[in-house]
Design a protein around this motif. Structure first.
Motif, PDB file in Angstrom:
ATOM      1  N   LEU A 148      -5.305 -13.187  27.122  1.00  0.00           N
ATOM      2  CA  LEU A 148      -6.460 -13.022  26.237  1.00  0.00           C
ATOM      3  C   LEU A 148      -6.025 -12.821  24.788  1.00  0.00           C
ATOM      4  O   LEU A 148      -6.640 -13.364  23.867  1.00  0.00           O
ATOM      5  N   ARG A 149      -4.951 -12.066  24.593  1.00  0.00           N
ATOM      6  CA  ARG A 149      -4.468 -11.834  23.227  1.00  0.00           C
ATOM      7  C   ARG A 149      -3.969 -13.133  22.607  1.00  0.00           C
ATOM      8  O   ARG A 149      -4.221 -13.416  21.422  1.00  0.00           O
ATOM      9  N   GLN A 150      -3.287 -13.954  23.382  1.00  0.00           N
ATOM     10  CA  GLN A 150      -2.811 -15.237  22.885  1.00  0.00           C
ATOM     11  C   GLN A 150      -3.969 -16.180  22.586  1.00  0.00           C
ATOM     12  O   GLN A 150      -3.952 -16.927  21.598  1.00  0.00           O
ATOM     13  N   ALA A 151      -5.008 -16.131  23.425  1.00  0.00           N
ATOM     14  CA  ALA A 151      -6.189 -16.968  23.190  1.00  0.00           C
ATOM     15  C   ALA A 151      -6.846 -16.614  21.863  1.00  0.00           C
ATOM     16  O   ALA A 151      -7.246 -17.501  21.098  1.00  0.00           O
ATOM     17  N   GLU A 152      -6.934 -15.329  21.576  1.00  0.00           N
ATOM     18  CA  GLU A 152      -7.535 -14.910  20.303  1.00  0.00           C
ATOM     19  C   GLU A 152      -6.662 -15.330  19.128  1.00  0.00           C
ATOM     20  O   GLU A 152      -7.168 -15.802  18.106  1.00  0.00           O
ATOM     21  N   ALA A 153      -5.363 -15.161  19.259  1.00  0.00           N
ATOM     22  CA  ALA A 153      -4.453 -15.501  18.169  1.00  0.00           C
ATOM     23  C   ALA A 153      -4.440 -17.001  17.884  1.00  0.00           C
ATOM     24  O   ALA A 153      -4.386 -17.426  16.730  1.00  0.00           O
ATOM     25  N   SER A 154      -4.494 -17.799  18.938  1.00  0.00           N
ATOM     26  CA  SER A 154      -4.421 -19.252  18.783  1.00  0.00           C
ATOM     27  C   SER A 154      -5.784 -19.906  18.619  1.00  0.00           C
ATOM     28  O   SER A 154      -5.873 -21.097  18.323  1.00  0.00           O
ATOM     29  N   ARG A 155      -6.849 -19.116  18.837  1.00  0.00           N
ATOM     30  CA  ARG A 155      -8.230 -19.614  18.797  1.00  0.00           C
ATOM     31  C   ARG A 155      -8.425 -20.755  19.798  1.00  0.00           C
ATOM     32  O   ARG A 155      -9.113 -21.735  19.514  1.00  0.00           O
ATOM     33  N   GLN A 156      -7.814 -20.571  20.965  1.00  0.00           N
ATOM     34  CA  GLN A 156      -7.962 -21.523  22.065  1.00  0.00           C
ATOM     35  C   GLN A 156      -8.495 -20.775  23.281  1.00  0.00           C
ATOM     36  O   GLN A 156      -7.948 -19.745  23.657  1.00  0.00           O
ATOM     37  N   THR A 157      -9.562 -21.280  23.883  1.00  0.00           N
ATOM     38  CA  THR A 157     -10.168 -20.578  25.005  1.00  0.00           C
ATOM     39  C   THR A 157      -9.329 -20.720  26.280  1.00  0.00           C
ATOM     40  O   THR A 157      -8.500 -21.624  26.400  1.00  0.00           O
ATOM     41  N   ILE A 158      -9.607 -19.816  27.212  1.00  0.00           N
ATOM     42  CA  ILE A 158      -8.921 -19.827  28.499  1.00  0.00           C
ATOM     43  C   ILE A 158      -9.965 -19.825  29.618  1.00  0.00           C
ATOM     44  O   ILE A 158     -11.155 -19.588  29.386  1.00  0.00           O
ATOM     45  N   ALA A 159      -9.505 -20.080  30.837  1.00  0.00           N
ATOM     46  CA  ALA A 159     -10.391 -20.047  31.996  1.00  0.00           C
ATOM     47  C   ALA A 159     -10.845 -18.617  32.261  1.00  0.00           C
ATOM     48  O   ALA A 159     -10.166 -17.651  31.878  1.00  0.00           O
ATOM     49  N   PRO A 160     -11.987 -18.434  32.907  1.00  0.00           N
ATOM     50  CA  PRO A 160     -12.451 -17.079  33.231  1.00  0.00           C
ATOM     51  C   PRO A 160     -11.401 -16.299  34.015  1.00  0.00           C
ATOM     52  O   PRO A 160     -10.687 -16.855  34.857  1.00  0.00           O
ATOM     53  N   GLN A 209     -20.212 -10.533   2.726  1.00  0.00           N
ATOM     54  CA  GLN A 209     -18.803 -10.897   2.581  1.00  0.00           C
ATOM     55  C   GLN A 209     -18.511 -12.130   3.424  1.00  0.00           C
ATOM     56  O   GLN A 209     -18.786 -12.143   4.625  1.00  0.00           O
ATOM     57  N   PRO A 210     -17.944 -13.195   2.840  1.00  0.00           N
ATOM     58  CA  PRO A 210     -17.707 -14.422   3.606  1.00  0.00           C
ATOM     59  C   PRO A 210     -16.767 -14.211   4.794  1.00  0.00           C
ATOM     60  O   PRO A 210     -15.736 -13.548   4.662  1.00  0.00           O
ATOM     61  N   MET A 211     -17.143 -14.781   5.933  1.00  0.00           N
ATOM     62  CA  MET A 211     -16.329 -14.726   7.137  1.00  0.00           C
ATOM     63  C   MET A 211     -15.949 -16.164   7.495  1.00  0.00           C
ATOM     64  O   MET A 211     -16.829 -16.965   7.833  1.00  0.00           O
ATOM     65  N   PRO A 212     -14.690 -16.524   7.418  1.00  0.00           N
ATOM     66  CA  PRO A 212     -14.290 -17.907   7.699  1.00  0.00           C
ATOM     67  C   PRO A 212     -14.554 -18.285   9.157  1.00  0.00           C
ATOM     68  O   PRO A 212     -14.073 -17.626  10.076  1.00  0.00           O
ATOM     69  N   LEU A 213     -15.295 -19.355   9.346  1.00  0.00           N
ATOM     70  CA  LEU A 213     -15.545 -19.839  10.708  1.00  0.00           C
ATOM     71  C   LEU A 213     -14.251 -20.246  11.394  1.00  0.00           C
ATOM     72  O   LEU A 213     -14.139 -20.162  12.619  1.00  0.00           O
ATOM     73  N   ALA A 214     -13.264 -20.664  10.617  1.00  0.00           N
ATOM     74  CA  ALA A 214     -12.001 -21.120  11.189  1.00  0.00           C
ATOM     75  C   ALA A 214     -11.239 -19.997  11.882  1.00  0.00           C
ATOM     76  O   ALA A 214     -10.331 -20.260  12.681  1.00  0.00           O
ATOM     77  N   SER A 215     -11.602 -18.739  11.589  1.00  0.00           N
ATOM     78  CA  SER A 215     -10.920 -17.612  12.219  1.00  0.00           C
ATOM     79  C   SER A 215     -11.539 -17.246  13.562  1.00  0.00           C
ATOM     80  O   SER A 215     -11.044 -16.353  14.256  1.00  0.00           O
ATOM     81  N   LEU A 216     -12.632 -17.924  13.925  1.00  0.00           N
ATOM     82  CA  LEU A 216     -13.358 -17.623  15.158  1.00  0.00           C
ATOM     83  C   LEU A 216     -13.296 -18.817  16.100  1.00  0.00           C
ATOM     84  O   LEU A 216     -12.854 -19.898  15.733  1.00  0.00           O
ATOM     85  N   ILE A 217     -13.755 -18.629  17.340  1.00  0.00           N
ATOM     86  CA  ILE A 217     -13.668 -19.691  18.338  1.00  0.00           C
ATOM     87  C   ILE A 217     -15.033 -20.291  18.621  1.00  0.00           C
ATOM     88  O   ILE A 217     -15.287 -21.455  18.359  1.00  0.00           O
ATOM     89  N   GLN A 218     -15.938 -19.495  19.155  1.00  0.00           N
ATOM     90  CA  GLN A 218     -17.294 -19.948  19.494  1.00  0.00           C
ATOM     91  C   GLN A 218     -18.264 -18.796  19.220  1.00  0.00           C
ATOM     92  O   GLN A 218     -18.841 -18.220  20.136  1.00  0.00           O
ATOM     93  N   PRO A 219     -18.408 -18.446  17.936  1.00  0.00           N
ATOM     94  CA  PRO A 219     -19.136 -17.233  17.585  1.00  0.00           C
ATOM     95  C   PRO A 219     -20.642 -17.322  17.769  1.00  0.00           C
ATOM     96  O   PRO A 219     -21.249 -18.385  17.656  1.00  0.00           O
TER      97      PRO A 219
END
Length: 261
Positions: free
Chosen positions: A14-26, A93-103
């Motif tokens: 889960l930590r790697q998924a957040e860092a890479s902004r790539q989702t994982i399986a449930p 305050q601007p929040m970059p969409l690129a820092s998120l995955i599927q907000p």
């Protein structure tokens, strides 16, 4: 694989998924649907890792406060996650969409505490006495699980699908706002995308706050003075698919802007 190894493996994933902004399986493929203890242990492993890296816990969020969503996920209680200072953003305050995955975003009432909540069982009076004030808030939720395909253990392990939060700048004493009847609108470019009121949050946001205070005290990590409590959504979540500014207004609390760049 031992349970300890499983907890570490899922936390790392889960930590790697957040860092890479790539989702994982449930993760429910590896955690039983009713195994809350393991799911929270995964969450806590990553909370501990963030603290070890120098991050500061500034409060907690309460999720699954909608009875309809609880029914959908097959549970009869909310869940919680940790809030870090690195998650906090200011009004507009601007929040970059690129820092998120599927907000997605949801409108909430936040409480800021001025006293610790350490009892085994809390009451409305305890919450009222411990809260310095309430403010309008927006929570940006973001699942590391592919396509938001979540059940209870998935979102719990994923720090209750937390990402960012935005607090309004108008503190209001709880005696000056009707926490149940206050109407909420969440809009963008003048179009209302979500409506609700305080009663949508377990009947009253203080019900959610009491639940959280009890739960955290039982776990030995009670809510402390100065912490923020996001009490739960007052209406349906809204997906964020492009840059722009969302405005949340809650009767008696004012407004706050969530700006995505």
């Amino acid at each position: 694989m031992s349970n300890a190894q499983l907890i570490q493996t899922l936390a790392d994933r889960l930590r790697q998924a957040e860092a890479s902004r790539q989702t994982i399986a449930p993760v429910r493929g590896e955690i039983a649907l009713d195994d809350m203890a393991t799911a929270y242990a995964v969450q806590q492993r990553n909370v501990d890792a963030r603290v070890a890296d120098g991050e500061r816990i500034v409060g907690r969020k309460i999720g699954l406060t909608s009875l309809a969503v609880q029914k959908q996920l097959g549970v009869d209680q909310p869940d919680f996650g940790a809030l870090f200072a690195s998650m906090a953003r200011g009004d507009a305050q601007p929040m970059p969409l690129a820092s998120l995955i599927q907000p997605k975003i949801e409108a909430e009432i936040a409480l800021v505490l001025e006293r610790d909540l350490t009892h085994e069982k809390h009451t409305f009076a305890d919450i009222l006495r411990a809260s310095a004030y309430a403010v309008v808030a927006v929570e940006v939720v973001d699942s590391r699980i592919e396509q938001w395909n979540i059940r209870f253990v998935d979102t719990v392990a994923d720090n209750a699908s937390s990402a960012l939060f935005v607090l309004g700048s108008r503190p209001v004493k709880l005696s000056d706002v009707d926490l149940t009847a206050c109407a909420m609108t969440l809009s963008r470019d003048g179009e209302v995308l979500s409506r609700g009121n305080g009663a949508a949050c377990l009947g009253n946001p203080l019900n959610a706050a009491v639940w959280l205070a009890d739960r955290m005290a039982q776990l030995g990590t009670p809510l402390r003075a100065g912490e923020v409590v996001l009490t739960g959504a007052l209406g349906p979540m809204v997906p964020v698919t492009q840059a722009g500014t969302f405005v949340t207004e809650i009767e008696g609390l004012g407004s706050v802007r969530a700006a995505f760049a």
